[in-house]
Design a protein around this motif. Structure first.
Motif, PDB file in Angstrom:
ATOM      1  N   HIS A 155       0.836  -1.207   0.000  1.00 32.20           N
ATOM      2  CA  HIS A 155       0.000   0.000   0.000  1.00 32.20           C
ATOM      3  C   HIS A 155       0.867   1.253   0.000  1.00 32.20           C
ATOM      4  O   HIS A 155       0.633   2.175  -0.782  1.00 32.20           O
ATOM      5  N   THR A 407     -16.305   2.879   9.759  1.00 31.25           N
ATOM      6  CA  THR A 407     -15.365   1.929   9.139  1.00 31.25           C
ATOM      7  C   THR A 407     -14.658   1.146  10.242  1.00 31.25           C
ATOM      8  O   THR A 407     -14.781   1.483  11.426  1.00 31.25           O
ATOM      9  N   ARG A 409     -11.146  -1.356  11.476  1.00 31.52           N
ATOM     10  CA  ARG A 409      -9.774  -1.835  11.288  1.00 31.52           C
ATOM     11  C   ARG A 409      -9.536  -2.989  12.254  1.00 31.52           C
ATOM     12  O   ARG A 409     -10.262  -3.157  13.231  1.00 31.52           O
ATOM     13  N   CYS A 489      -8.708   9.384   2.761  1.00 31.36           N
ATOM     14  CA  CYS A 489      -9.151   9.509   1.370  1.00 31.36           C
ATOM     15  C   CYS A 489      -8.138  10.271   0.530  1.00 31.36           C
ATOM     16  O   CYS A 489      -7.776  11.398   0.866  1.00 31.36           O
TER      17      CYS A 489
END
Ligand code: HEM
Length: 543
Positions: A155, A407, A409, A489
């Protein structure tokens, strides 16, 4: 360190069979029945361990939080309800920035309730937390394996590679295109057929529209230009593989819901046993769009080989790197198309809803825009981004209706959130929708639509207004709609530029009304949009 279930079972079975063999026990003769019996026994032991003991000795267990709703599933429903439960928990359970709740089979879940905790996770230790593998396994069926799904070093490398595509100067280059598309959008809405119009005898016509439908087409056009360098003009053309894919993606039908539940609930071992392509088969539009994008990637690679000049779009950037084959490029672009469309489109629709219920704000915004455009042809690119009320309306809409309400994790190593030790394998929830309702952060009027909080008025001259980037909160980090840090984002600046241009065009050309409808509720499995049954009434103003 979290040990995979398969490894635990293998070790337990091996020890048991070895022990039996050592004692020369008759069961030691390998047979399917013996293995099945031991497997069943071992799984029961592991479930018992998770339910009864593991969370009792966990370091995070002493934290405040709600009681488990169900013995097997805990409070897992909090993940799917548009952050409604977690928003209530913040108010009900006094805490120092973290709440504890149980998930499936008693697993430990944390909910971060303050900005310092989120900053710690997202900025200081971003790679200690990853998207849970079950979550990404589900998404891979529809989104491919691009930036959104990648983790760790892969990533880091990829985000650096594609970073230039999202640089401010490229976003600035796209702004005139956005403004022109916003004008096309207005024109197309005005052309909407009589069947979609609702008549009001006293004051003329208003056009009744599902604004998400139109704002999605705008957002798809911009995302395709950014991602592929191609203008599909989906605002005007209703036939396109991109549109089919997008509309299917946004529909959370029973098949997708069941598949998602399956991924969340069954042991990972069984998820891995699913035949490759099982999920893809549920969504018949995924294969055609992948083929379409692979073909474009193939053509782009040929152009590169022929020495053609490459554009600044996402696909050209990854093709030029030479690191990915056509299918991988298609997968990566697919993720951008999804991440960049539903989110932006939903915010635009929510802002229209808020303006429909706040006529005074709408009128003030119209005046600001008319004054800015007086005597000139709209849009005025140099000033639109600095108009205080437009800024306030867009940011306030985003604050009250973050398109990603929640969200999650999972910690991949033993780590910390502020001064709290967090063991590996802990699920951690971050909920922008809940954070944005907090009176501690936003004041007693946190739940109200008040664009003025994003405006700094001059004490001597109230007409001299400037943009306030923190919305009156203690820091810009209090706005969590885009999250932040390396997993935040990447399209943030682009998205805000899009939202501002569409909202400005709508307010300049239409009076936005709600008719006799009440406020719409929020729907969606992962994103928040106004209930599809809700229609805004757009009454054209004299051009
Ligand atoms: C108002 C509009 C938008 C909002 C509120 C938004 C919000 C978010 C959030 C919250 C995440 C993190 C999700 C998570 O980790 O669970 C994210 C990631 C991402 N967004 Fe956006 N987004 C918006 C628009 C866009 C646009 C326009 C693009 C690109 C065209 C985009 C591309 C991405 C990508 C590629 C990621 C993954 C980044 C990474 O993992 O490195 N988003 N977005």
């Amino acid at each position: 360190m979290a040990i995979p279930l398969l490894l635990k079972l293998t070790v337990m079975l091996s020890v048991q069979l070895w022990t039996l063999q050592k004692w020369d026990h008759p069961w030691a003769v390998p047979s399917k029945a013996t293995a099945a019996a031991f497997l069943l026994f071992d799984m029961s032991v592991l479930v018992f361990w998770r339910l009864m003991l593991a969370t009792k000795i966990s370091t995070v267990r002493g934290l405040p939080g709600p009681k488990s709703k169900s013995f097997l599933f805990g409070n897992i429903s909090a993940y799917y309800d548009q952050a409604r439960q977690v928003t209530r928990w913040i108010l009900v359970y006094p805490n120092d920035g973290l709440l504890f709740f149980r998930g499936i089979l008693g697993s430990g879940n944390l909910f971060v309730t303050d900005v310092e905790g989120i900053t710690d996770m997202m900025v200081h230790r971003p790679y200690d937390f990853e998207k849970p593998s079950r979550w990404t396994a589900f998404w891979k069926n529809f989104l491919g394996s691009g930036l959104f799904i990648m983790e760790g070093d892969l990533h880091k490398h990829h985000r650096k590679l594609v970073g230039p595509v999202f640089q401010q100067r490229h976003t600035d280059d796209l702004k005139p295109v956005m403004s022109s598309k916003a004008q096309t959008l207005v024109r197309r809405i005005k052309e909407t057929k009589a069947s979609e119009e609702s008549k009001d005898n006293n004051t003329g016509h208003s056009i009744s529209v599902d604004l998400c439908y139109w704002s999605s087409r705008f957002a798809i056009d911009i995302a395709c230009i950014l991602a592929l360098g191609i203008d599909y003009d989906t605002i005007s053309n209703v036939q396109s593989p991109i549109l089919d894919y997008h509309d299917d993606m946004l529909q959370y039908d029973d098949n997708k819901k069941s598949l998602f539940t399956y991924y969340m609930v069954v042991p990972k071992l069984l998820v891995r046993l699913l035949p490759d392509g099982f999920g893809k088969a549920l969504s018949p539009v995924v294969r055609p769009i992948r083929r379409h994008l692979s073909q474009i990637a193939h053509e782009r690679a040929l152009q590169l080989a022929a020495g053609d000049q490459m554009g600044h779009d996402y696909l050209s950037c990854i093709v030029t790197s030479g690191e990915y084959n056509n299918e991988e490029c298609a997968d990566d672009v697919l993720g951008i198309l999804v991440a960049g469309t539903g989110t932006t489109a939903n915010v635009i629709a929510w802002i229209a809803v808020e303006l429909a219920f706040s006529k005074e704000v709408q009128e003030a915004l119209r005046q600001e825009l008319q004054a800015a455009t007086a005597g000139k042809t709209f849009p005025i690119e140099s000033i639109i981004d600095s108009l205080p009320l437009l800024h306030g309306v867009c940011h306030e809409g985003l604050r009250l209706h973050p398109p990603v309400p929640l969200t999650v994790r999972k910690s991949v190593r033993d780590t910390m959130i502020r001064d709290q030790a967090v063991p590996a394998g802990t699920y951690v929830v971050v909920a922008p929708a809940a954070m944005h309702q907090s009176p501690q952060i936003w004041g007693e009027d946190a739940a109200e639509f008040r664009p003025g909080r994003w405006i700094q008025y001059d004490e001597k001259d109230a007409k001299m207004a400037r943009i306030n980037n923190s919305g009156g909160a203690s820091s810009q980090y209090c706005s969590t709609s885009f999250l932040y840090g390396p997993r935040g984002c990447i399209g943030r600046a682009l998205a805000m530029a899009e939202v501002k241009r569409v909202v400005a065009a709508l307010v300049l050309h239409f009076s936005i009304e709600a008719g006799r409808q009440g406020r719409p509720s929020s729907t969606g499995l992962f994103t928040s949009r106004p209930d599809p049954g809700f229609r805004v009434e757009l009454r054209p103003l004299g051009d």
